[in-house]
Scaffold this active site. Structure first.
Site, mmCIF file in Angstrom:
data_model
loop_
_atom_site.group_PDB
_atom_site.id
_atom_site.type_symbol
_atom_site.label_atom_id
_atom_site.label_comp_id
_atom_site.label_asym_id
_atom_site.label_seq_id
_atom_site.Cartn_x
_atom_site.Cartn_y
_atom_site.Cartn_z
ATOM 1 C CG HIS A 98 -10.226 18.229 -12.738
ATOM 2 N ND1 HIS A 98 -10.860 18.286 -11.511
ATOM 3 C CD2 HIS A 98 -10.529 19.389 -13.378
ATOM 4 C CE1 HIS A 98 -11.524 19.427 -11.423
ATOM 5 N NE2 HIS A 98 -11.339 20.116 -12.535
ATOM 6 C CG ASP A 144 -8.990 23.610 -19.869
ATOM 7 O OD1 ASP A 144 -9.738 24.528 -20.213
ATOM 8 O OD2 ASP A 144 -8.548 23.473 -18.722
#
Length: 448
Positions: free
Chosen positions: A325, A384
């Site tokens: 991320h 996700d």
């Protein structure tokens, strides 16, 4: 000159004229992707809405990784989610109220707000006809076009007063689930040959349950609905710097209308490097379930993941989707919450083996990526990694994974738009770009 050749020639010219050396960014001190050299984001604005924390700063200014934290209006996400799980109640409307207003509602305010959202869920018949006309199209594109069409039905579309912005925000939050549900039902009819049913939203249901009802999910469970509700809560806001919210703020700074600004945000979220990443993870997970014979054998898992990183397996991009991320380092708090939700739902759906395999993939992927990159910097699974599998267990099709993300994030988008237009001394957001091309002498057309 043939038109096809001209297109090729123009494209080939761009290959050279559009090339910028990577070292030039460093030479001129340009922050690529608006990221500093230490990985932190370039500060471009201030907000009171959301805060994304992936690292702390030491006294000497150096970044120190920490467990990820996400705050909505000063409240940590886990503090908002835990009571919802404990009390087994729905929380998306409460979260929307918080993000829009800045404060948590009392029981009377929450009941009135839910009623207001329900009143605004039905669509104008012209919008329904428009969705039918677009049958078979990408649902994110249908959503964007329907939002733009709402401008023509609004009696006061260009007014950017606070009261009008709040009215428009509530209408958008309420109508997104209906547009997405109708668009999917029509897609299923036109592409998959299924029967077509259009259901009006029910007054006694909240947004999550109404969405499942309008999708014609006959047998959704209470846990399905509460899980979807909590998915919406965890995706409602993620600070002003994420690409789609920043897009909304940039366009809002021009004082354009709400519908144009939100349509731009939808276009940003559609990208596979943003909201579209959940589908990438699900497709990868299905592939790994087939290719890895023993889901408990970490050696077999590691071998295959390493082949993927070396571009020798799966789609040969060298990526393990859902890992890493831009801000979070040790953990993504949204992924932590979804992992907690996923376990309970997997037990209900009798898919615990798959869930445990996904958890094992998370652990081994982090280990393999760290070893492959030869780094000691922490890396984590992002939102996700778990969201797509949870959507699947609820029974939601891939075509609406990213639209559901938009259904949640419309809350954050509208809150940030109101804040952007509520600042004193408003100025258009206009960063600088520097050209590194030398000046050229103009040649008359006969001399070229």
């Amino acid at each position: 000159m043939r038109k096809e050749y001209l297109i090729y020639k123009l494209s080939d010219e761009v290959k050279n004229s559009g090339k910028i050396p990577v070292e030039a960014f460093q030479e001129y001190g340009v922050k690529r992707g608006l990221r500093n050299e230490d990985g932190s984001g370039v500060l471009v604005g201030l907000t009171n809405i959301g805060n994304v924390v992936g690292y702390d700063r030491d006294a000497d200014g150096k970044l120190r990784p920490c467990p990820g934290r996400l705050y909505y209006r000063g409240y940590e996400l886990d503090d908002l989610v835990t009571p919802l799980l404990k009390e087994k109640r729905f929380g998306f409307e409460e979260t929307a109220f918080l993000l829009l207003s800045g404060g948590l509602p009392d029981k009377e305010e929450l009941a009135a707000f839910r009623e207001l959202l329900n009143d605004n869920m039905p669509l104008d018949h012209r919008t329904i006809v428009h969705i039918i006309d677009l049958e078979g199209s990408d649902i994110m594109n249908i959503l964007a076009r329907c939002v733009l069409e709402m401008y023509t039905f609004d009696h006061n579309p260009d007014d950017i007063s606070r009261d009008n912005l709040m009215r428009q925000s509530i209408e958008l939050i309420a109508k997104f689930p209906t547009i997405i549900a109708y668009a999917y039902n029509i897609y299923r009819h036109s592409v998959q040959g299924r029967s077509l049913h259009i259901r009006h939203p029910r007054e006694n249901l909240g947004i999550a349950e109404n969405f499942l009802y309008m999708l014609k999910r006959e047998h959704y469970t209470e846990l399905d609905a509460r899980t979807l509700d909590l998915l919406l809560v965890t995706q409602a806001e993620h600070g002003g710097g994420n690409n789609s919210t920043f897009t909304v703020r940039v366009t809002s700074s021009t004082r354009t209308d709400t519908y144009s600004s939100i349509a731009a945000g939808i276009g940003s979220l559609k990208g596979p490097l943003h909201g579209g990443a959940n589908i990438k993870v699900v497709n990868m997970f299905h592939h790994l379930k087939e290719q890895i014979k023993d889901w408990k054998n970490t050696d077999e898992i590691d071998t295959y993941l390493t082949r993927m990183l070396n571009r020798k397996a799966y789609d040969k991009t060298g990526l393990i989707y859902g890992i890493g991320h831009a801000v979070y380092t040790m953990s993504d708090p949204r992924a932590v919450e979804l992992k907690r939700l996923g376990g309970e739902l997997a037990r209900e759906k009798k898919r615990s083996d798959e869930y445990e395999f996904l958890c094992r993939l998370e652990e081994e992927s982090i280990k393999c990526v760290t070893a492959f990159r030869k780094t000691d910097k922490p890396i984590c699974a992002n939102l996700d990694f778990y969201s797509g599998f949870i959507y699947e267990m609820i029974g939601l099709p891939k075509e609406i994974f990213t639209p559901i993300f938009a259904m949640a994030r419309i809350v954050g988008w509208t809150a940030h738009r109101i804040e952007e237009l509520n600042f004193d001394g408003r100025r258009i957001i206009r960063p600088a770009y520097k050209t590194i091309l030398d000046q050229k002498a103009y040649l008359p057309i006969n001399e070229r």
